[in-house]
Design a protein around this motif. Structure first.
Motif, PDB file in Angstrom:
ATOM      1  N   ALA A  20       0.838  -1.208   0.000  1.00  0.00           N
ATOM      2  CA  ALA A  20       0.000   0.000   0.000  1.00  0.00           C
ATOM      3  C   ALA A  20       0.865   1.247   0.000  1.00  0.00           C
ATOM      4  O   ALA A  20       0.561   2.230  -0.690  1.00  0.00           O
ATOM      5  CB  ALA A  20      -0.930  -0.004   1.215  1.00  0.00           C
ATOM      6  N   ARG A  21       1.957   1.231   0.724  1.00  0.00           N
ATOM      7  CA  ARG A  21       2.860   2.381   0.740  1.00  0.00           C
ATOM      8  C   ARG A  21       3.478   2.600  -0.637  1.00  0.00           C
ATOM      9  O   ARG A  21       3.587   3.729  -1.116  1.00  0.00           O
ATOM     10  CB  ARG A  21       3.954   2.193   1.785  1.00  0.00           C
ATOM     11  CG  ARG A  21       4.864   3.411   1.904  1.00  0.00           C
ATOM     12  CD  ARG A  21       5.807   3.291   3.090  1.00  0.00           C
ATOM     13  NE  ARG A  21       6.453   4.553   3.348  1.00  0.00           N
ATOM     14  CZ  ARG A  21       7.732   4.815   3.034  1.00  0.00           C
ATOM     15  NH1 ARG A  21       8.477   3.903   2.453  1.00  0.00           N
ATOM     16  NH2 ARG A  21       8.255   5.997   3.305  1.00  0.00           N
ATOM     17  N   GLY A  22       3.869   1.517  -1.293  1.00  0.00           N
ATOM     18  CA  GLY A  22       4.439   1.639  -2.624  1.00  0.00           C
ATOM     19  C   GLY A  22       3.455   2.200  -3.641  1.00  0.00           C
ATOM     20  O   GLY A  22       3.842   2.918  -4.566  1.00  0.00           O
ATOM     21  N   ARG A  23       2.176   1.890  -3.455  1.00  0.00           N
ATOM     22  CA  ARG A  23       1.148   2.391  -4.379  1.00  0.00           C
ATOM     23  C   ARG A  23       0.804   3.856  -4.123  1.00  0.00           C
ATOM     24  O   ARG A  23       0.399   4.563  -5.032  1.00  0.00           O
ATOM     25  CB  ARG A  23      -0.132   1.552  -4.260  1.00  0.00           C
ATOM     26  CG  ARG A  23      -0.055   0.196  -4.920  1.00  0.00           C
ATOM     27  CD  ARG A  23      -1.424  -0.450  -5.014  1.00  0.00           C
ATOM     28  NE  ARG A  23      -2.111  -0.523  -3.744  1.00  0.00           N
ATOM     29  CZ  ARG A  23      -2.009  -1.526  -2.867  1.00  0.00           C
ATOM     30  NH1 ARG A  23      -1.221  -2.548  -3.143  1.00  0.00           N
ATOM     31  NH2 ARG A  23      -2.671  -1.498  -1.736  1.00  0.00           N
ATOM     32  N   ASP A  24       0.957   4.300  -2.870  1.00  0.00           N
ATOM     33  CA  ASP A  24       0.554   5.669  -2.535  1.00  0.00           C
ATOM     34  C   ASP A  24       1.528   6.289  -1.527  1.00  0.00           C
ATOM     35  O   ASP A  24       1.207   6.454  -0.353  1.00  0.00           O
ATOM     36  CB  ASP A  24      -0.874   5.676  -1.977  1.00  0.00           C
ATOM     37  CG  ASP A  24      -1.426   7.087  -1.820  1.00  0.00           C
ATOM     38  OD1 ASP A  24      -0.720   8.059  -2.162  1.00  0.00           O
ATOM     39  OD2 ASP A  24      -2.560   7.224  -1.336  1.00  0.00           O
ATOM     40  N   PHE A  25       2.735   6.606  -2.021  1.00  0.00           N
ATOM     41  CA  PHE A  25       3.747   7.220  -1.152  1.00  0.00           C
ATOM     42  C   PHE A  25       3.233   8.494  -0.496  1.00  0.00           C
ATOM     43  O   PHE A  25       3.578   8.806   0.631  1.00  0.00           O
ATOM     44  CB  PHE A  25       5.004   7.562  -1.955  1.00  0.00           C
ATOM     45  CG  PHE A  25       5.960   6.435  -2.109  1.00  0.00           C
ATOM     46  CD1 PHE A  25       6.575   5.871  -1.008  1.00  0.00           C
ATOM     47  CD2 PHE A  25       6.263   5.939  -3.366  1.00  0.00           C
ATOM     48  CE1 PHE A  25       7.474   4.823  -1.146  1.00  0.00           C
ATOM     49  CE2 PHE A  25       7.158   4.892  -3.516  1.00  0.00           C
ATOM     50  CZ  PHE A  25       7.757   4.331  -2.413  1.00  0.00           C
ATOM     51  N   ALA A  26       2.421   9.239  -1.209  1.00  0.00           N
ATOM     52  CA  ALA A  26       1.995  10.543  -0.711  1.00  0.00           C
ATOM     53  C   ALA A  26       1.135  10.438   0.541  1.00  0.00           C
ATOM     54  O   ALA A  26       1.304  11.219   1.471  1.00  0.00           O
ATOM     55  CB  ALA A  26       1.247  11.305  -1.797  1.00  0.00           C
ATOM     56  N   HIS A  27       0.226   9.474   0.585  1.00  0.00           N
ATOM     57  CA  HIS A  27      -0.786   9.483   1.644  1.00  0.00           C
ATOM     58  C   HIS A  27      -0.719   8.331   2.633  1.00  0.00           C
ATOM     59  O   HIS A  27      -1.357   8.390   3.680  1.00  0.00           O
ATOM     60  CB  HIS A  27      -2.184   9.539   1.009  1.00  0.00           C
ATOM     61  CG  HIS A  27      -2.362  10.762   0.184  1.00  0.00           C
ATOM     62  ND1 HIS A  27      -2.312  10.735  -1.200  1.00  0.00           N
ATOM     63  CD2 HIS A  27      -2.535  12.061   0.519  1.00  0.00           C
ATOM     64  CE1 HIS A  27      -2.470  11.954  -1.668  1.00  0.00           C
ATOM     65  NE2 HIS A  27      -2.593  12.777  -0.649  1.00  0.00           N
ATOM     66  N   PHE A  28       0.058   7.287   2.339  1.00  0.00           N
ATOM     67  CA  PHE A  28       0.147   6.169   3.287  1.00  0.00           C
ATOM     68  C   PHE A  28       0.991   6.577   4.495  1.00  0.00           C
ATOM     69  O   PHE A  28       2.055   7.164   4.347  1.00  0.00           O
ATOM     70  CB  PHE A  28       0.782   4.938   2.629  1.00  0.00           C
ATOM     71  CG  PHE A  28       0.927   3.785   3.586  1.00  0.00           C
ATOM     72  CD1 PHE A  28      -0.112   2.911   3.798  1.00  0.00           C
ATOM     73  CD2 PHE A  28       2.101   3.619   4.316  1.00  0.00           C
ATOM     74  CE1 PHE A  28       0.007   1.865   4.700  1.00  0.00           C
ATOM     75  CE2 PHE A  28       2.238   2.575   5.220  1.00  0.00           C
ATOM     76  CZ  PHE A  28       1.183   1.703   5.413  1.00  0.00           C
ATOM     77  N   ALA A  29       0.520   6.248   5.681  1.00  0.00           N
ATOM     78  CA  ALA A  29       1.282   6.490   6.914  1.00  0.00           C
ATOM     79  C   ALA A  29       1.402   5.176   7.679  1.00  0.00           C
ATOM     80  O   ALA A  29       0.390   4.515   7.920  1.00  0.00           O
ATOM     81  CB  ALA A  29       0.591   7.532   7.783  1.00  0.00           C
TER      82      ALA A  29
END
Length: 197
Positions: free
Chosen positions: A104-113
């Motif tokens: 999930a982080r790889g798919r959405d670096f901007a918003h994943f925490a």
């Protein structure tokens, strides 16, 4: 004042065991190799007509910045992204234990925490505010010693690129990226140069 330059510098190599880890708010000192990198960076920096030297309050940045100036100014907001419960843990371990979150982080670096941490969008907001404060409170060219994640977020903003593209900006230890202040804001001139080599 347009025409000013920001030398955005990643800190020198920190001490560690060589295992790739999430090193956000973890606060190691520089390694022996890192101190030599920072020394060479400092010698190069003496040839510039730059004014103030600013840095993240984390030790690896403060130690690097002291090779550029005896009195660098630590600026809250320039700290590396907070990795929460992933902090200090090997990347391979996180990938193995939390594969869905890792993807999930790889798919959405901007918003994943990560749990208990922050997203790059959150880190970018505070880093942009910190840099704005530096520019408003100083004159002439400045050096800013910070972290790979924070620098990438600032480079995305200056280049007009989405945060999802942040990993396209390389960030080597003591790499120097140059931003220029224009009437429209900051513009990227150079990225991740090892000018001190």
């Amino acid at each position: 004042m347009t025409g000013r330059r920001v030398y955005l510098i990643r800190h020198a190599r920190p001490a560690g065991d060589g295992v790739p880890r999430y090193l956000g708010r973890t606060d190691p000192a520089l390694s022996a190799e890192g101190r030599e990198e920072a020394r060479l960076l400092g010698l190069w920096f003496q040839g510039l007509k730059a004014g103030g030297v600013y840095c993240s309050p984390l030790r690896r940045c403060v130690e690097t910045a002291r090779y550029l100036s005896p009195d660098p100014v630590p600026v809250p907001g320039l700290e590396e992204i907070d990795m929460g419960t992933w902090e200090g843990r090997p990347r391979a371990e996180i990938r193995a234990l939390y594969p869905a979150d890792y993807e999930a982080r790889g798919r959405d670096f901007a918003h994943f925490a990560p749990p208990g941490g922050e997203s790059f969008a959150q880190a970018a907001r505070r880093a942009r505010a910190a840099l704005k404060g530096i520019l408003e409170g100083s004159g002439g060219d400045v050096a800013v010693v910070a972290h790979a994640g924070v620098n990438r977020a600032l480079l995305c903003a200056a280049a007009g690129r989405p945060l999802q593209d942040l990993m396209t900006f390389p960030q080597r230890y003591c790499g120097v990226s140059t931003l220029r202040l224009t009437p429209d804001g900051l513009a990227v001139e150079r990225v991740d140069e090892l000018l001190w080599r």
